[in-house]
Scaffold this active site. Structure first.
Site, PDB file in Angstrom:
ATOM      1  N   ASP A   2       1.246   6.441   0.777  1.00 24.97           N
ATOM      2  CA  ASP A   2      -0.123   6.469   1.304  1.00 24.97           C
ATOM      3  C   ASP A   2      -0.138   7.130   2.675  1.00 24.97           C
ATOM      4  O   ASP A   2      -0.120   8.343   2.794  1.00 24.97           O
ATOM      5  CB  ASP A   2      -0.687   5.055   1.344  1.00 24.97           C
ATOM      6  CG  ASP A   2      -2.169   5.026   1.707  1.00 24.97           C
ATOM      7  OD1 ASP A   2      -2.826   6.077   1.607  1.00 24.97           O
ATOM      8  OD2 ASP A   2      -2.664   3.962   2.097  1.00 24.97           O
ATOM      9  N   ARG A  13      -5.441  13.134   9.726  1.00 24.02           N
ATOM     10  CA  ARG A  13      -5.395  11.774  10.279  1.00 24.02           C
ATOM     11  C   ARG A  13      -4.356  11.648  11.399  1.00 24.02           C
ATOM     12  O   ARG A  13      -3.423  10.874  11.317  1.00 24.02           O
ATOM     13  CB  ARG A  13      -5.114  10.744   9.190  1.00 24.02           C
ATOM     14  CG  ARG A  13      -6.181  10.674   8.128  1.00 24.02           C
ATOM     15  CD  ARG A  13      -5.950   9.511   7.183  1.00 24.02           C
ATOM     16  NE  ARG A  13      -6.995   9.442   6.164  1.00 24.02           N
ATOM     17  CZ  ARG A  13      -7.059   8.509   5.219  1.00 24.02           C
ATOM     18  NH1 ARG A  13      -6.136   7.563   5.180  1.00 24.02           N
ATOM     19  NH2 ARG A  13      -8.026   8.515   4.327  1.00 24.02           N
ATOM     20  N   ASP A  50      -1.049   2.606   9.360  1.00 26.21           N
ATOM     21  CA  ASP A  50      -2.416   2.105   9.182  1.00 26.21           C
ATOM     22  C   ASP A  50      -2.633   0.929  10.117  1.00 26.21           C
ATOM     23  O   ASP A  50      -1.814  -0.002  10.150  1.00 26.21           O
ATOM     24  CB  ASP A  50      -2.652   1.639   7.745  1.00 26.21           C
ATOM     25  CG  ASP A  50      -2.938   2.782   6.788  1.00 26.21           C
ATOM     26  OD1 ASP A  50      -2.699   3.943   7.169  1.00 26.21           O
ATOM     27  OD2 ASP A  50      -3.372   2.506   5.657  1.00 26.21           O
ATOM     28  N   ASP A  79       0.807  -1.222   0.000  1.00 25.57           N
ATOM     29  CA  ASP A  79       0.000   0.000   0.000  1.00 25.57           C
ATOM     30  C   ASP A  79       0.839   1.271   0.000  1.00 25.57           C
ATOM     31  O   ASP A  79       0.327   2.353  -0.276  1.00 25.57           O
ATOM     32  CB  ASP A  79      -0.924   0.025   1.218  1.00 25.57           C
ATOM     33  CG  ASP A  79      -2.037  -1.006   1.129  1.00 25.57           C
ATOM     34  OD1 ASP A  79      -2.358  -1.429   0.001  1.00 25.57           O
ATOM     35  OD2 ASP A  79      -2.578  -1.391   2.181  1.00 25.57           O
TER      36      ASP A  79
END
Length: 397
Positions: free
Chosen positions: A218, A274, A222, A194
């Site tokens: 990205d 985020r 995560d 990713d």
């Protein structure tokens, strides 16, 4: 020898050096001025937050590396990594055979089925040719040297008990996948990565501490697909749009049980959003330092519980970006029922924190994972050594 004693020794040593080597101020008057490195050494030795106080300031850390495993706080508390295994020294920075890595490489050590406490012989830059798949019961410990991982990120998939400590991971790209070693068995076919610096999926008891994370395709971290009991602490996040994702999709109901702690981190230097972005689960965001943001600082959807405690939120100068929070995926009335709470947070430069819901009644597991929050005014100090740091054998960190 305790933290205070070590700090006293370091202080008097530096003072003696300064007395023997005085420098002149701009005005030409003889003056003793501590160097930047001396100031940072004293600051680090002080070990300001609850995690660092557990182990920093002890000169024998190199001979007692695995004591770090006793220092996890938050929902990853009890994560032991490779504590019960051998110490494995990485001697080579090569990553030329991802299917059958050579002994002495990080990829070889990370794939083993047995517990390992992985350290590094010397400074090294490891240019990964594919994502690095980390097996269960591992500690990757970069103390004592400078370790950079570039090009590829770390993947923690369906594993448990992982500690990643004092590693600089940056400039991570999407890599094509292929046959990659992930355990003691034959290599397995992996799809394209990713492009995250650290990707945690379906995993538990994960502690990421004192890492510097920047510049990925990205996101930086995560945590998805039913992962839980995760702590991200003492890290420095820079030069990236998306920092931390806790739950990847509003259809991933397996994340309803996610428990994650975001503590003592520094977000600065063009991090846009985020910090974290949450779905479904229960999250404590405590004593972090937010030095401006682009779109928002903390966001979420699918009714997560987010307890913000003792953070410092310094808003950007742009008047339309003062809101700390971003609620998405539903109507305003519904999202204002979510338990997004603020306690002891410091709001600066016009930062706005719109709370919602009510203070939740915590379960025993949730209560056990909570880190006591200090006031937001302390966040700058508590995060002053976030990210990787210099640590020398025989001297306190």
């Amino acid at each position: 020898m305790g933290i205070k004693q070590c700090c006293y020794i370091l202080y008097f040593t530096l003072a003696l050096v300064a007395l023997l080597q005085p420098v002149r101020s701009a005005e030409g008057v003889g003056e003793i001025l501590p160097s930047v490195n001396e100031t940072r050494s004293l600051q680090a030795c002080e070990a300001l937050n609850i995690i660092d106080k557990c182990w920093r300031g002890k000169a024998d850390w190199e001979n007692n590396r695995q004591a770090l495993a006793d220092c996890a706080q938050g929902f990853a508390k009890g994560t032991y990594g490779g504590k019960w295994g051998d110490v494995y020294t990485v001697t080579s920075n090569l990553d030329d055979d991802v299917a059958n890595p050579k002994e002495g490489t990080l990829r070889f050590a990370a794939a083993q089925n047995r517990p390992l406490w992985i350290i590094f012989k010397n400074d090294m830059v490891i240019n990964l040719n594919q994502e690095l798949v980390v097996n269960s019961d591992k500690t990757i410990d970069g103390r004592g040297v400078k370790v950079e991982i570039i090009n590829g990120g770390l993947t923690l998939m369906n594993v448990k008990n992982i500690i990643i400590h004092n590693i600089n991971i940056h400039d991570v790209k999407v890599l094509p996948g292929g046959m990659i070693k992930s355990n003691d068995g034959p290599p397995i076919l992996r799809q394209a990565s990713d492009g995250d610096t650290i990707n945690v999926a379906g995993s538990s008891q994960i502690w990421i501490d004192h890492c510097s994370l920047s510049k990925s395709f990205d996101g930086l971290v995560d945590v998805t697909l039913g992962s839980t009991h995760v702590t991200i602490s003492n890290c420095k996040f820079t030069q990236q749009s998306k920092a931390i994702l806790l739950g990847a999709d509003d259809t991933h109901v397996q994340d309803k049980g996610m428990l994650a702690t975001v503590a003592f981190n520094m977000f600065t230097d063009n991090v846009d959003q985020r910090m974290p972005r949450c779905r479904f689960g229960f999250f404590q965001v405590v004593n972090n330092n937010y030095d401006r943001w682009g779109t928002y600082a903390i966001g979420g959807s699918s009714a997560p519980t987010i307890l913000c405690q003792g953070n410092r939120f310094l808003a950007p100068d742009d008047q339309i970006k003062k809101n700390v929070l971003a609620r998405t995926g539903t109507g305003a009335a519904e999202s204002m029922a979510w338990n997004w709470r603020s306690d002891k947070d410091l709001l600066e430069n016009g930062a706005i924190f719109v709370t919602s819901g009510s203070d939740p009644v915590l379960t025993p597991v949730q209560s056990a994972g909570m880190i006591p929050a200090e006031p937001g005014e302390a966040a700058i100090k508590l995060t002053s050594s976030a990210g990787v740091f210099s640590c020398h054998p025989g001297a306190p960190c």
